[in-house]
Structures are given as C-alpha cells and as structure tokens.
Design a protein around this motif. Structure first.
Motif, PDB file in Angstrom:
ATOM      1  N   UNK A 182       0.837  -1.197   0.000  1.00 22.89           N
ATOM      2  CA  UNK A 182       0.000   0.000   0.000  1.00 22.89           C
ATOM      3  C   UNK A 182       0.875   1.250   0.000  1.00 22.89           C
ATOM      4  N   UNK A 183       1.880   1.297   0.856  1.00 27.43           N
ATOM      5  CA  UNK A 183       2.846   2.402   0.899  1.00 27.43           C
ATOM      6  C   UNK A 183       4.222   1.768   1.135  1.00 27.43           C
ATOM      7  N   UNK A 184       5.304   2.563   1.080  1.00 28.66           N
ATOM      8  CA  UNK A 184       6.652   1.992   1.200  1.00 28.66           C
ATOM      9  C   UNK A 184       6.925   1.322   2.548  1.00 28.66           C
ATOM     10  N   UNK A 185       7.596   0.178   2.484  1.00 22.62           N
ATOM     11  CA  UNK A 185       8.007  -0.567   3.680  1.00 22.62           C
ATOM     12  C   UNK A 185       9.477  -0.936   3.524  1.00 22.62           C
ATOM     13  N   UNK A 186      10.279  -0.580   4.516  1.00 22.60           N
ATOM     14  CA  UNK A 186      11.690  -0.948   4.547  1.00 22.60           C
ATOM     15  C   UNK A 186      11.851  -2.119   5.509  1.00 22.60           C
ATOM     16  N   UNK A 187      12.387  -3.229   5.018  1.00 18.46           N
ATOM     17  CA  UNK A 187      12.615  -4.418   5.850  1.00 18.46           C
ATOM     18  C   UNK A 187      14.107  -4.596   6.096  1.00 18.46           C
ATOM     19  N   UNK A 188      14.473  -4.745   7.369  1.00 15.89           N
ATOM     20  CA  UNK A 188      15.862  -4.925   7.774  1.00 15.89           C
ATOM     21  C   UNK A 188      15.949  -6.218   8.578  1.00 15.89           C
ATOM     22  N   UNK A 189      16.567  -7.241   7.990  1.00 20.83           N
ATOM     23  CA  UNK A 189      16.645  -8.546   8.628  1.00 20.83           C
ATOM     24  C   UNK A 189      17.997  -8.801   9.260  1.00 20.83           C
ATOM     25  N   UNK A 190      17.993  -9.621  10.313  1.00 21.41           N
ATOM     26  CA  UNK A 190      19.214  -9.995  11.022  1.00 21.41           C
ATOM     27  C   UNK A 190      19.208 -11.498  11.235  1.00 21.41           C
ATOM     28  N   UNK A 191      20.321 -12.134  10.878  1.00 24.38           N
ATOM     29  CA  UNK A 191      20.444 -13.589  11.004  1.00 24.38           C
ATOM     30  C   UNK A 191      21.537 -13.925  12.002  1.00 24.38           C
ATOM     31  N   UNK A 192      21.372 -15.051  12.682  1.00 30.69           N
ATOM     32  CA  UNK A 192      22.380 -15.491  13.641  1.00 30.69           C
ATOM     33  C   UNK A 192      23.678 -15.832  12.913  1.00 30.69           C
ATOM     34  N   UNK A 193      24.801 -15.467  13.512  1.00 36.89           N
ATOM     35  CA  UNK A 193      26.093 -15.831  12.934  1.00 36.89           C
ATOM     36  C   UNK A 193      26.274 -17.342  12.936  1.00 36.89           C
ATOM     37  N   UNK A 194      25.804 -17.990  13.969  1.00 37.06           N
ATOM     38  CA  UNK A 194      25.803 -19.453  14.049  1.00 37.06           C
ATOM     39  C   UNK A 194      24.370 -19.878  14.327  1.00 37.06           C
ATOM     40  N   UNK A 195      23.593 -20.122  13.275  1.00 34.44           N
ATOM     41  CA  UNK A 195      22.157 -20.386  13.447  1.00 34.44           C
ATOM     42  C   UNK A 195      21.864 -21.549  14.392  1.00 34.44           C
ATOM     43  N   UNK A 196      21.064 -21.239  15.404  1.00 35.96           N
ATOM     44  CA  UNK A 196      20.618 -22.242  16.366  1.00 35.96           C
ATOM     45  C   UNK A 196      19.125 -22.095  16.651  1.00 35.96           C
ATOM     46  N   UNK A 197      18.675 -20.870  16.765  1.00 36.33           N
ATOM     47  CA  UNK A 197      17.296 -20.609  17.191  1.00 36.33           C
ATOM     48  C   UNK A 197      16.378 -20.224  16.053  1.00 36.33           C
ATOM     49  N   UNK A 198      16.928 -19.756  14.945  1.00 42.04           N
ATOM     50  CA  UNK A 198      16.110 -19.238  13.847  1.00 42.04           C
ATOM     51  C   UNK A 198      15.704 -20.335  12.878  1.00 42.04           C
ATOM     52  N   UNK A 199      14.638 -20.052  12.142  1.00 37.57           N
ATOM     53  CA  UNK A 199      14.192 -20.951  11.084  1.00 37.57           C
ATOM     54  C   UNK A 199      15.180 -20.858   9.930  1.00 37.57           C
ATOM     55  N   UNK A 200      15.472 -21.968   9.281  1.00 43.99           N
ATOM     56  CA  UNK A 200      16.451 -21.989   8.192  1.00 43.99           C
ATOM     57  C   UNK A 200      16.084 -20.997   7.095  1.00 43.99           C
ATOM     58  N   UNK A 201      17.056 -20.177   6.721  1.00 40.74           N
ATOM     59  CA  UNK A 201      16.860 -19.218   5.642  1.00 40.74           C
ATOM     60  C   UNK A 201      16.042 -17.993   6.016  1.00 40.74           C
ATOM     61  N   UNK A 202      15.654 -17.855   7.273  1.00 42.42           N
ATOM     62  CA  UNK A 202      14.835 -16.725   7.717  1.00 42.42           C
ATOM     63  C   UNK A 202      15.588 -15.924   8.771  1.00 42.42           C
ATOM     64  N   UNK A 203      15.335 -14.626   8.864  1.00 45.76           N
ATOM     65  CA  UNK A 203      15.986 -13.848   9.924  1.00 45.76           C
ATOM     66  C   UNK A 203      15.388 -14.178  11.281  1.00 45.76           C
TER      67      UNK A 203
END
Length: 192
Positions: A70-91
């Motif tokens: 609808x209007x502008x959205x800025x997305x800023x994602x952060x991923x774990x340096x050593x992924x343990x808690x996050x979903x694969x491929x997702x911030x």
C-alpha cells in the motif's frame, strides 16, 4: 525482501503475522510527510550491535530492501552468525519501517504503555495507545517462539518481529527485550 535467500518466504511470513495481529493499513497524505520533514529510513539506523545488545545474540545484518505494501516498507533482517534458534533461511529479527501507514490492533494484541507517540489522536491505533504487542501462544514450550511489536509514530509505524522456533533467546525476558529495542529505535524516527 531483496537479495539474500528466502525473500518471498520472509515477506509472506511477515504478512501472515501482521494478518494474525489484525493490522490494517491506510493511506496518509504524502504532503503531510513533506511538511514534517521526516527523514528517509535506512537500515543503518538499526545496527547488528543493537540487536546483539537487546537479545543477547550474535547476528549479521542482511541487506535491507524496500517494497510497497500500500505504501513503502523498509525491511531490515538480522540472522544469527551461528544459526541455532532461527528458522532456516529466515531472519531471527526483522525490523520494518512502514511509511505513511496505520494499523489496528487485533484481539490477541496487548497495549504497551509508555512507548511511542502519535502526532494526532486519529493516527493512534486507539486513542493514546500507539504500541501493541503480540506474542505467539505456544503451549508446547515455556518460551515465546514469536513476538511482534508494532508502534505507531505519527503517520509511520515501526514493526519489530522476533521468530525463534528452536529455543529461547538468551535474555531473561524476551518481551522486555523487544520493548527495549523499540525504545532505542523510536527517537531515530520521530517527526521533527
């Protein structure tokens, strides 16, 4: 989201979480934004070190991207340096700056006092209540696996989403950590 893998899934997941929140977006007059001299948001305004400090995580910043919902959205994602808690491929943490948009809290959202400000009463999701929190109910685990905080500030909204399905964050209170990050970020985006 732009380059960086899993982009369409991130957009779909955020849209889904916002739908769960019951948020609705509305246009606001662009001329009003120009009169107020609101700065153009950039992902460098939220750093990996701020995420590290707030959530006790070691993260890398993904490249930010603009899209139009609808209007502008800025997305800023952060991923774990050593992924343990996050979903694969997702911030694990996603911060969005939603320009000239408003939202309405859903029935599962909880008002967060003393956070955010509204330029006018009509710009608040509810009168004098600019900040709303949603915590994913998960009876199977003793921690929250998803937390979303949305704050209306003038004609713009900031949304912080934390998704950690594989374990608790290394902080004593995830909700308090999300609110702490919002308090750090909001002064950087306030109307002048």
């Amino acid at each position: 989201m732009g380059p960086g893998g899993g982009s369409s899934r991130i957009v779909a997941r955020v849209a889904g979480v916002l739908a769960v929140l019951g948020m609705t977006l509305a246009f606001a007059a662009p001329a009003a934004a120009h009169r107020r001299h609101f700065p153009v948001p950039r992902c460098r305004w939220v750093s990996a070190s701020m995420i590290d400090h707030s959530f006790g995580l070691q993260v890398n910043a993904e490249k930010g991207s603009w899209q139009t919902l609808i209007a502008p959205v800025l997305s800023c994602g952060f991923v774990e340096q050593q992924p343990q808690l996050q979903e694969a491929g997702e911030p694990i943490v996603l911060v969005q700056f939603r320009e000239m948009q408003r939202f309405r809290p859903g029935s599962a959202d909880v008002f967060v006092p003393h956070l955010g400000s509204c330029v006018k009463r009509m710009s608040c999701p509810r009168p004098h209540e600019p900040a709303w929190l949603y915590v994913e109910p998960d009876g199977a685990t003793p921690y929250s696996s998803a937390t979303v905080l949305a704050v209306q500030d003038g004609l713009n909204a900031i949304v912080i989403e934390v998704v950690n399905p594989f374990g608790p964050l290394p902080v004593s209170n995830e909700t308090a950590a999300v609110e702490h990050l919002a308090r750090e970020l909001l002064p950087r985006f306030r109307w002048k």
